[in-house]
Design an enzyme around this catalytic site. Structure first.
Site, PDB file in Angstrom:
ATOM      1  N   LYS A   1     -10.236  -2.584  -2.675  1.00  0.00           N
ATOM      2  CA  LYS A   1     -10.631  -2.071  -1.366  1.00  0.00           C
ATOM      3  C   LYS A   1     -10.795  -0.564  -1.499  1.00  0.00           C
ATOM      4  O   LYS A   1      -9.808   0.165  -1.663  1.00  0.00           O
ATOM      5  CB  LYS A   1      -9.578  -2.375  -0.299  1.00  0.00           C
TER       6      LYS A   1
ATOM      7  N   ASP B   1      12.435   5.639  -7.663  1.00  0.00           N
ATOM      8  CA  ASP B   1      13.318   6.799  -7.537  1.00  0.00           C
ATOM      9  C   ASP B   1      12.993   7.592  -6.275  1.00  0.00           C
ATOM     10  O   ASP B   1      12.613   7.023  -5.252  1.00  0.00           O
ATOM     11  CB  ASP B   1      13.258   7.643  -8.813  1.00  0.00           C
TER      12      ASP B   1
ATOM     13  N   LYS C   1       1.111  -3.921  -0.337  1.00  0.00           N
ATOM     14  CA  LYS C   1       1.421  -3.861  -1.762  1.00  0.00           C
ATOM     15  C   LYS C   1       1.855  -2.423  -2.072  1.00  0.00           C
ATOM     16  O   LYS C   1       1.032  -1.553  -2.346  1.00  0.00           O
ATOM     17  CB  LYS C   1       0.201  -4.227  -2.607  1.00  0.00           C
TER      18      LYS C   1
ATOM     19  N   HIS D   1       1.688  -8.201   4.167  1.00  0.00           N
ATOM     20  CA  HIS D   1       0.592  -8.224   3.197  1.00  0.00           C
ATOM     21  C   HIS D   1       0.533  -6.951   2.365  1.00  0.00           C
ATOM     22  O   HIS D   1      -0.271  -6.846   1.450  1.00  0.00           O
ATOM     23  CB  HIS D   1      -0.739  -8.428   3.940  1.00  0.00           C
TER      24      HIS D   1
END
Length: 470
Positions: A217, A395, A390, A388
């Site tokens: 995308k 750290d 991602k 949905h």
């Protein structure tokens, strides 16, 4: 006569099955996958041959060959002032621990980026449409899914407006992800001056070729504003389609030299889909402090770059790995990296959806979640709606936002893109976002699997056999 014809066809089918089984043994990447295909193709070729034609291939050579040929023929010159700008904005020293990722991809970190975290669909598409609406010369758009619904028509309208104003607009959509996109939607854009093309991984049988999908995308406006992340174009991404609503997702706006890398990724896919060069505009200086590595992975890579990206990022963690994914079907390498991180004393948390959008994947994900919990990983399920996004947080200084899921498709079979950013301020924003997500989630324990009905647990293990193609 008829019996003889049937016998001949059956014999031909078995011969073809044996030939395909030999091909599977030689070319399928995992022993489990090779054994599964081999047995099915030998003993039940009538049922196994059709899916093997569309799912069995695990390598994608044509794309690589075309890109290498064209890169030798046309090497675009760096934008004016590139060397001076990069010298003035070197990457942060902390980027050195991710050096192996850059070497694997033939890419590098660049400094001097401004990053904007876009949480959920309303914020994401408001920013996207605002940026496109201000375009003066060029807009590049790439999505896995574009729907002809209210949101899709809003995108269509803003693209037509900019094309009418003389802006060069290029749109690339995946021909399988957007299989429901009607022809009149595409034709309307073309009549309005928008150059819109499908990404097809095969010149034949593509309609049924489920592997090698372009899951990226990307939106780039005038060469200096770039967008990437998890959202496609459809009303469900605004949370308007129950039962998965509200839809939880994350996108990212980037300003700085990494936008040139987004353009190059788009250009490679555009060349493959069209045989033409995509337009390129030099990025502007991003008034920020973040260092960014553009992680563009796919089945044409010489190594399994999607899986290795997660392995190396997890190995780099010393205090924290927070990860969100809708599909948790990691391979053994990533699962081993998570186990080792726990043994190093790293705070490893994974946020998953509580509601399934693909039931088979959800079953396999539940089994993998059980394995991860047994290894000491803390698992959570997001409660308000479908998750949905991602996102990866390492750290106190590193965060990644992109299109990659933790499954075999993203690791090996799909074209993906992610921004890996090193910047304490941005990582702090991501931490606050994920902390709010974890607060709206429930912890998962071993009882989720152990107390499930026997038939459901059996289904999990049966689906696990299909893990390489989920």
């Amino acid at each position: 006569m008829l019996a003889g014809l049937i016998g001949t066809l059956a014999l031909a089918c078995h011969v073809a099955g044996i030939a395909a089984a030999i091909h599977a043994v030689m070319h399928v990447r995992t022993p489990q996958g090779a054994i599964g295909w081999m047995l099915a193709l030998i003993f039940v070729p009538y049922f196994a041959l059709p899916p093997y034609l569309f799912l069995g291939s695990s390598h994608f050579h044509g794309y690589t060959q075309v890109q290498r040929l064209r890169s030798r023929q046309t090497r675009p010159a760096p934008w004016p002032g590139r060397g001076e700008y990069l010298a003035k904005h070197p990457p942060r020293p902390e980027c050195a621990r991710y050096r192996a990722i850059g070497r694997m991809l033939g890419a590098r970190f660049h400094g001097g980026h401004r990053l904007r975290l876009l949480i959920d669909g309303a914020a994401t598409f408001a920013a996207l449409f605002d940026a496109i609406g201000q375009a003066e010369r060029q807009v590049l758009v790439q999505f896995f899914i574009i729907h002809d619904d209210a949101l899709g028509r809003r995108l269509q309208q803003v693209l037509l407006e900019r094309a009418a104003a003389g802006v060069h607009v290029c749109v690339l959509y995946d021909s399988i992800g957007s299989h429901a996109l009607p022809r009149h939607y595409v034709d309307t854009l073309r009549r309005g001056g928008v150059d819109i093309r499908p990404f097809a991984t095969r010149r034949w049988r593509n309609r049924f070729q489920l592997n090698f999908r372009n899951h990226r995308k990307i939106v780039v406006v005038d060469g200096w504003r770039g967008f990437l992340g998890g959202l496609n174009v459809g009303d469900e991404y605004l949370g308007l389609k129950p039962p998965l609503s509200p839809w939880r997702d994350t996108h990212l706006e980037v300003q700085g030299p990494a936008v040139a890398d987004l353009q190059r990724s788009f250009a490679r896919d555009w060349r493959w889909a069209t045989g033409e060069e995509a337009p390129f505009m030099p990025p502007r200086a991003g008034p920020g402090t973040a260092s960014v590595l553009t992680v563009a992975t796919g089945p044409a890579d010489p190594q399994e770059s999607g899986s290795l990206f997660f392995v190396e990022a997890i190995h780099a963690a010393r205090r924290r790995v927070w990860l969100t994914t809708p599909y948790f079907v990691p391979d053994q390498a990533v699962l081993a990296a998570l186990r080792l991180a726990v043994l190093r004393g790293v705070d490893v948390r994974i946020l998953l959806p509580a509601r399934p959008d693909h039931r088979m994947v959800f079953l396999a994900s539940t089994l993998r979640a059980h394995e991860a919990i047994r290894a000491g990983v803390r698992l959570y399920r997001y409660q308000p709606g479908f998750l949905h996004q991602k996102v990866l947080l390492i750290d106190e200084d590193t965060a990644a936002v992109g299109s990659m899921n933790l499954d075999s498709r993203s690791f090996r079979l799909n074209f993906e893109i992610t921004a890996l950013a090193v910047d304490r301020a941005f990582a702090g924003e991501v931490e606050a976002m994920l902390a709010a997500d974890f607060a709206r989630s429930r912890a998962v324990d071993l009882a989720e699997y152990r107390h499930a009905p026997f038939l459901r647990r059996l289904a999990m293990h049966l689906v696990w056999l299909l893990e390489p193609v989920l």
